[in-house]
Design an enzyme around this catalytic site. Sequence first.
Site, mmCIF file in Angstrom:
data_model
loop_
_atom_site.group_PDB
_atom_site.id
_atom_site.type_symbol
_atom_site.label_atom_id
_atom_site.label_comp_id
_atom_site.label_asym_id
_atom_site.label_seq_id
_atom_site.Cartn_x
_atom_site.Cartn_y
_atom_site.Cartn_z
ATOM 1 N N CYS A 72 -7.190 -3.526 -1.097
ATOM 2 C CA CYS A 72 -6.825 -4.734 -0.358
ATOM 3 C C CYS A 72 -8.043 -5.265 0.395
ATOM 4 O O CYS A 72 -8.797 -4.488 0.982
ATOM 5 C CB CYS A 72 -5.699 -4.421 0.625
ATOM 6 S SG CYS A 72 -5.109 -5.867 1.533
ATOM 7 N N CYS A 114 -6.563 -4.210 8.038
ATOM 8 C CA CYS A 114 -5.535 -3.660 8.933
ATOM 9 C C CYS A 114 -5.798 -2.169 9.174
ATOM 10 O O CYS A 114 -5.788 -1.367 8.235
ATOM 11 C CB CYS A 114 -4.156 -3.860 8.322
ATOM 12 S SG CYS A 114 -3.800 -5.569 7.853
ATOM 13 N N CYS A 131 -3.633 0.840 7.729
ATOM 14 C CA CYS A 131 -3.221 0.868 6.330
ATOM 15 C C CYS A 131 -4.168 1.668 5.445
ATOM 16 O O CYS A 131 -5.388 1.465 5.472
ATOM 17 C CB CYS A 131 -3.106 -0.566 5.807
ATOM 18 S SG CYS A 131 -2.438 -0.650 4.128
ATOM 19 N N CYS A 169 12.684 -3.125 -2.512
ATOM 20 C CA CYS A 169 11.597 -3.838 -1.840
ATOM 21 C C CYS A 169 10.371 -3.807 -2.735
ATOM 22 O O CYS A 169 9.824 -2.732 -3.020
ATOM 23 C CB CYS A 169 11.294 -3.185 -0.499
ATOM 24 S SG CYS A 169 12.727 -3.116 0.603
ATOM 25 N N CYS A 214 13.966 -7.689 -2.039
ATOM 26 C CA CYS A 214 13.110 -8.176 -0.963
ATOM 27 C C CYS A 214 11.669 -8.141 -1.461
ATOM 28 O O CYS A 214 11.214 -7.116 -1.972
ATOM 29 C CB CYS A 214 13.256 -7.299 0.281
ATOM 30 S SG CYS A 214 12.206 -7.802 1.676
ATOM 31 N N CYS A 259 12.765 -10.369 7.047
ATOM 32 C CA CYS A 259 12.659 -8.957 7.407
ATOM 33 C C CYS A 259 11.309 -8.791 8.092
ATOM 34 O O CYS A 259 10.268 -9.038 7.480
ATOM 35 C CB CYS A 259 12.747 -8.092 6.145
ATOM 36 S SG CYS A 259 12.437 -6.328 6.408
ATOM 37 N N ARG A 265 15.992 -0.590 10.700
ATOM 38 C CA ARG A 265 15.663 0.353 9.635
ATOM 39 C C ARG A 265 14.592 1.338 10.100
ATOM 40 O O ARG A 265 13.554 0.947 10.609
ATOM 41 C CB ARG A 265 15.152 -0.407 8.408
ATOM 42 C CG ARG A 265 14.846 0.487 7.200
ATOM 43 C CD ARG A 265 14.305 -0.344 6.052
ATOM 44 N NE ARG A 265 15.151 -1.513 5.831
ATOM 45 C CZ ARG A 265 14.705 -2.664 5.363
ATOM 46 N NH1 ARG A 265 13.435 -2.836 5.064
ATOM 47 N NH2 ARG A 265 15.536 -3.666 5.172
#
Length: 409
Positions: A65, A69, A72, A109, A142, A202, A272
């Site tokens: 990626c 972040c 991550c 998801c 999702c 979400c 969740r």
Amino acid sequence: MDLLNTLVDKGLRRELPTREEALAVLATSDDDLLDVVAAAGKVRRHWFGRRVKLNYLVNLKSGLCPEDCSYCSQRLGSKAEILKYTWLKPDEASQAAAAGLAGGAKRVCLVASGRGPTDRDVDRVSDTIKAIKDQNEDVEVCACLGLLSDGQAERLREAGADAYNHNLNTSESTYGDITTTHTYADRVDTVQKAHAAGLSACSGLIAGMGESDEDLVDVVYSLRALDPDSVPVNFLIPFEGTPLAKEWNLTPQRCLRILAMVRFVCPDVEVRIAGGREVHLRTMQPLALNLANSIFLGDYLTSEGQAGKADLEMIADAGFEVEGAGEVTLPEHRAMAAGGGCGSHEGAGCGSEAEAGCGSHAEAGCGSHAGGGVCGTAAVTAAPAAQEARPDLVAVRRRGAGTDLAPNA
């Protein structure tokens, strides 16, 4: 405690607690912890009974990626030894999803690393949604693809997506300390695009990144104002090879307090327990079901979770039941509202934050009042002291999507 009686009454009326009350929940002592869980459990059962919704993650594209972040394992510069692969084909993703659905999941998801999808990527995901729904007509899907451009949310909705995930992760004031390659406002914009397209929003948070109690309350109040139907609470998975590898700030007791605070602030929303529950809640996971009404089944994006069979046994042993495909997750007043939300309905008492934001990864890999219950003006608290590091509990996913091995579901 008067605090808990007040919070239960407010939760049953969908009334927003004060910030001081929310901070007081986080400040309660271990001696009061079971009382806190019992009080928040009353609110949870009022709106969701004893049902637990199961969700299943499919990592469509792993690693590499360009975003930075800090939490991550797929970030720019990550040295975490995770699986790295490009887009799964629709039939491969459908097969991966089938394993979770067979295990009892009612929502799939679909997650992909990256800043955001190209139009070609949206086409790929649209084909994947169709492949999954051709085999499982009633499944909820999702998408979680990062920052959306104009028109992409509408295209996902037309393709059959039911929801879009983009987490806020942390408070606006500390966001720049966690990520520099995009802004808090970018995340706000994506959630607003999903809402406008008619997708169920979400959006959640990651706890354990060194934040203070005030940061946690800020992010949860912002989430209430953002108005999602689902709030995933992630607990940081400190992957070796990431900037936050040494951040071990959570205990099972703190995780339970955080979940209770989220439930009191967003009483009628799907809360969740997401990434990191096995790492930080450990043997206290069954107790957390009294606070949250939704969990992920099996593994996460790049880390292994508890065995799917163990998840199902845990739910049954704790006296809960898996939510069926034909059951509606949200309370009637929210389910009937288009794109329903955590506090936007009549009498719901929205929070005071103007906006909130989001993020794309479903894993983090989620007070100072004397007596633990006296409301007043809370002093700013420092980040909690580091706890014992347990890197032995962080297992990199080596099965399921992107491998030739059977998934955990």
